[in-house]
Design a protein around this motif. Structure first.
Motif, PDB file in Angstrom:
ATOM      1  N   LYS A   3      -8.923 -12.491  32.965  1.00 51.76           N
ATOM      2  CA  LYS A   3      -9.595 -11.191  32.864  1.00 51.76           C
ATOM      3  C   LYS A   3      -9.608 -10.447  34.191  1.00 51.76           C
ATOM      4  O   LYS A   3      -9.634  -9.211  34.215  1.00 51.76           O
ATOM      5  CB  LYS A   3     -11.011 -11.369  32.323  1.00 51.76           C
ATOM      6  CG  LYS A   3     -11.938 -12.192  33.195  1.00 51.76           C
ATOM      7  CD  LYS A   3     -13.306 -12.308  32.532  1.00 51.76           C
ATOM      8  CE  LYS A   3     -14.276 -13.107  33.396  1.00 51.76           C
ATOM      9  NZ  LYS A   3     -15.616 -13.225  32.744  1.00 51.76           N
ATOM     10  N   ARG A   6      -6.330  -8.589  34.371  1.00 52.24           N
ATOM     11  CA  ARG A   6      -6.332  -7.448  33.445  1.00 52.24           C
ATOM     12  C   ARG A   6      -7.180  -6.310  34.005  1.00 52.24           C
ATOM     13  O   ARG A   6      -6.802  -5.138  33.912  1.00 52.24           O
ATOM     14  CB  ARG A   6      -6.837  -7.883  32.063  1.00 52.24           C
ATOM     15  CG  ARG A   6      -5.835  -8.716  31.284  1.00 52.24           C
ATOM     16  CD  ARG A   6      -6.215  -8.806  29.819  1.00 52.24           C
ATOM     17  NE  ARG A   6      -7.432  -9.591  29.623  1.00 52.24           N
ATOM     18  CZ  ARG A   6      -7.456 -10.886  29.376  1.00 52.24           C
ATOM     19  NH1 ARG A   6      -6.322 -11.559  29.284  1.00 52.24           N
ATOM     20  NH2 ARG A   6      -8.602 -11.524  29.201  1.00 52.24           N
ATOM     21  N   SER A 145       2.889  -5.164  26.443  1.00 47.90           N
ATOM     22  CA  SER A 145       1.842  -6.170  26.240  1.00 47.90           C
ATOM     23  C   SER A 145       2.417  -7.579  26.287  1.00 47.90           C
ATOM     24  O   SER A 145       1.783  -8.504  26.809  1.00 47.90           O
ATOM     25  CB  SER A 145       1.142  -5.925  24.903  1.00 47.90           C
ATOM     26  OG  SER A 145       0.465  -4.687  24.900  1.00 47.90           O
ATOM     27  N   ASN A 146       3.616  -7.733  25.724  1.00 49.38           N
ATOM     28  CA  ASN A 146       4.257  -9.041  25.726  1.00 49.38           C
ATOM     29  C   ASN A 146       4.876  -9.378  27.078  1.00 49.38           C
ATOM     30  O   ASN A 146       4.763 -10.512  27.550  1.00 49.38           O
ATOM     31  CB  ASN A 146       5.309  -9.110  24.617  1.00 49.38           C
ATOM     32  CG  ASN A 146       4.712  -9.453  23.262  1.00 49.38           C
ATOM     33  OD1 ASN A 146       4.344 -10.590  23.008  1.00 49.38           O
ATOM     34  ND2 ASN A 146       4.583  -8.462  22.395  1.00 49.38           N
ATOM     35  N   ALA A 151      -1.446  -8.892  26.478  1.00 49.15           N
ATOM     36  CA  ALA A 151      -1.854  -9.213  25.102  1.00 49.15           C
ATOM     37  C   ALA A 151      -0.615  -9.609  24.305  1.00 49.15           C
ATOM     38  O   ALA A 151      -0.137  -8.845  23.468  1.00 49.15           O
ATOM     39  CB  ALA A 151      -2.537  -8.008  24.454  1.00 49.15           C
ATOM     40  N   VAL A 159      -0.936  -7.776  18.441  1.00 45.83           N
ATOM     41  CA  VAL A 159      -1.051  -7.180  19.774  1.00 45.83           C
ATOM     42  C   VAL A 159      -2.214  -6.201  19.825  1.00 45.83           C
ATOM     43  O   VAL A 159      -2.995  -6.190  20.784  1.00 45.83           O
ATOM     44  CB  VAL A 159       0.271  -6.484  20.173  1.00 45.83           C
ATOM     45  CG1 VAL A 159       0.081  -5.644  21.430  1.00 45.83           C
ATOM     46  CG2 VAL A 159       1.366  -7.523  20.411  1.00 45.83           C
ATOM     47  N   LYS A 162      -5.499  -8.103  19.988  1.00 50.48           N
ATOM     48  CA  LYS A 162      -5.683  -8.741  21.297  1.00 50.48           C
ATOM     49  C   LYS A 162      -6.030  -7.709  22.360  1.00 50.48           C
ATOM     50  O   LYS A 162      -6.869  -7.960  23.232  1.00 50.48           O
ATOM     51  CB  LYS A 162      -4.419  -9.508  21.688  1.00 50.48           C
ATOM     52  CG  LYS A 162      -4.274 -10.854  20.990  1.00 50.48           C
ATOM     53  CD  LYS A 162      -3.144 -11.662  21.595  1.00 50.48           C
ATOM     54  CE  LYS A 162      -3.053 -13.048  20.968  1.00 50.48           C
ATOM     55  NZ  LYS A 162      -1.965 -13.849  21.576  1.00 50.48           N
ATOM     56  N   LEU A 163      -5.380  -6.558  22.318  1.00 52.22           N
ATOM     57  CA  LEU A 163      -5.694  -5.509  23.280  1.00 52.22           C
ATOM     58  C   LEU A 163      -7.140  -5.046  23.131  1.00 52.22           C
ATOM     59  O   LEU A 163      -7.842  -4.839  24.129  1.00 52.22           O
ATOM     60  CB  LEU A 163      -4.747  -4.319  23.109  1.00 52.22           C
ATOM     61  CG  LEU A 163      -3.327  -4.497  23.660  1.00 52.22           C
ATOM     62  CD1 LEU A 163      -2.433  -3.355  23.206  1.00 52.22           C
ATOM     63  CD2 LEU A 163      -3.337  -4.590  25.183  1.00 52.22           C
ATOM     64  N   ARG A 165      -9.567  -6.742  22.196  1.00 55.47           N
ATOM     65  CA  ARG A 165     -10.429  -7.799  22.739  1.00 55.47           C
ATOM     66  C   ARG A 165     -10.282  -7.928  24.255  1.00 55.47           C
ATOM     67  O   ARG A 165     -11.266  -8.162  24.957  1.00 55.47           O
ATOM     68  CB  ARG A 165     -10.091  -9.148  22.096  1.00 55.47           C
ATOM     69  CG  ARG A 165     -10.494  -9.311  20.651  1.00 55.47           C
ATOM     70  CD  ARG A 165     -10.525 -10.791  20.260  1.00 55.47           C
ATOM     71  NE  ARG A 165      -9.302 -11.492  20.590  1.00 55.47           N
ATOM     72  CZ  ARG A 165      -8.284 -11.649  19.753  1.00 55.47           C
ATOM     73  NH1 ARG A 165      -8.348 -11.131  18.531  1.00 55.47           N
ATOM     74  NH2 ARG A 165      -7.197 -12.318  20.114  1.00 55.47           N
ATOM     75  N   ASN A 166      -9.057  -7.786  24.761  1.00 51.99           N
ATOM     76  CA  ASN A 166      -8.766  -8.138  26.152  1.00 51.99           C
ATOM     77  C   ASN A 166      -8.956  -7.008  27.158  1.00 51.99           C
ATOM     78  O   ASN A 166      -9.219  -7.280  28.334  1.00 51.99           O
ATOM     79  CB  ASN A 166      -7.319  -8.650  26.266  1.00 51.99           C
ATOM     80  CG  ASN A 166      -7.110  -9.985  25.574  1.00 51.99           C
ATOM     81  OD1 ASN A 166      -8.074 -10.644  25.185  1.00 51.99           O
ATOM     82  ND2 ASN A 166      -5.855 -10.384  25.403  1.00 51.99           N
TER      83      ASN A 166
END
Length: 212
Positions: A3, A6, A145-146, A151, A159, A162-163, A165-166
């Motif tokens: 995190k 990110r 993202s990958n 994410a 994706v 996940k985005l 959430r992340n």
């Protein structure tokens, strides 16, 4: 990716572009909706060229509906899949007139019920027009993202989830635009411009290029 990484990634993207927005040209929520429908499998540039001629003539559900498919088609014939898009736009205008008082609804279910509006289109409208945190995952966002490992996921929906959430909450509203623009101009498909990337040291892509 942890995190802290990110957070730093989105901090840098924000510092570089504090007020990101779509590259589609529009002056109303309705114009944005129509432009996003037209942009499926097409470039924003091609859509803007078409709508620059269309919107001065017709930029309301009533006006575009009055054109009909035959009247609308000449304006958008330079855009891919223009025949099906013309039909969807006319049907959408009719629904907006009949069910929503010619206003664009601000709810996902209502948007996704409109012809030509899928989850990605709905996310763009919810985010850009209504200021809701939403993630419209296009090819640029999916790739980035990958690659970066912000994410990673095998499907667009994976994706997107996940985005949501992340991405740290303070960046969530604008993250969609930052990722699209970075993927479009820096983290490009064939050869990412790693040497010109402000997050190169944070990105976990293993095959970085040496050139900008």
């Amino acid at each position: 990716m942890n995190k802290e990484k990110r957070y730093e990634i989105f901090s840098r993207l924000r510092d570089q572009n504090p007020n990101p927005t779509t590259e589609l040209d529009y002056n109303s929520t309705f114009e944005l909706l129509i432009s996003v429908i037209l942009s499926a499998q097409a470039t924003d540039v091609s859509v803007n060229k078409a709508t620059a001629k269309l919107y001065p003539v017709a930029n309301t559900p009533e006006a575009i509906y009055k054109l009909g498919v035959k009247g609308l088609t000449p304006y958008i014939k330079t855009i891919g899949l223009f025949n099906s898009k013309a039909e969807n736009v006319i049907k959408t205008c009719k629904i907006l007139m009949d069910q929503y008082g010619s206003e664009v609804p601000g709810e996902r279910a209502a948007l996704e019920s409109l012809p030509g509006v899928g989850r990605k289109t709905a996310n763009v409208v919810l985010n850009t027009a209504f200021g809701q945190p939403a993630m419209a995952v296009d090819t640029h966002i999916f790739r980035m993202s990958n690659r970066t490992r912000i994410a990673p996921g095998k499907t667009v929906l994976e994706v997107e989830k996940k985005l949501m959430r992340n991405v740290p909450k303070e960046f969530l509203l604008d993250a969609h635009h930052w990722l699209i623009l970075h993927g479009r101009y820096v983290c490009t498909a064939r050869k990412p411009r790693c040497g010109a990337c402000i997050i190169e040291d944070l990105c976990e892509f293993k095959d970085k290029t040496e050139y900008d």
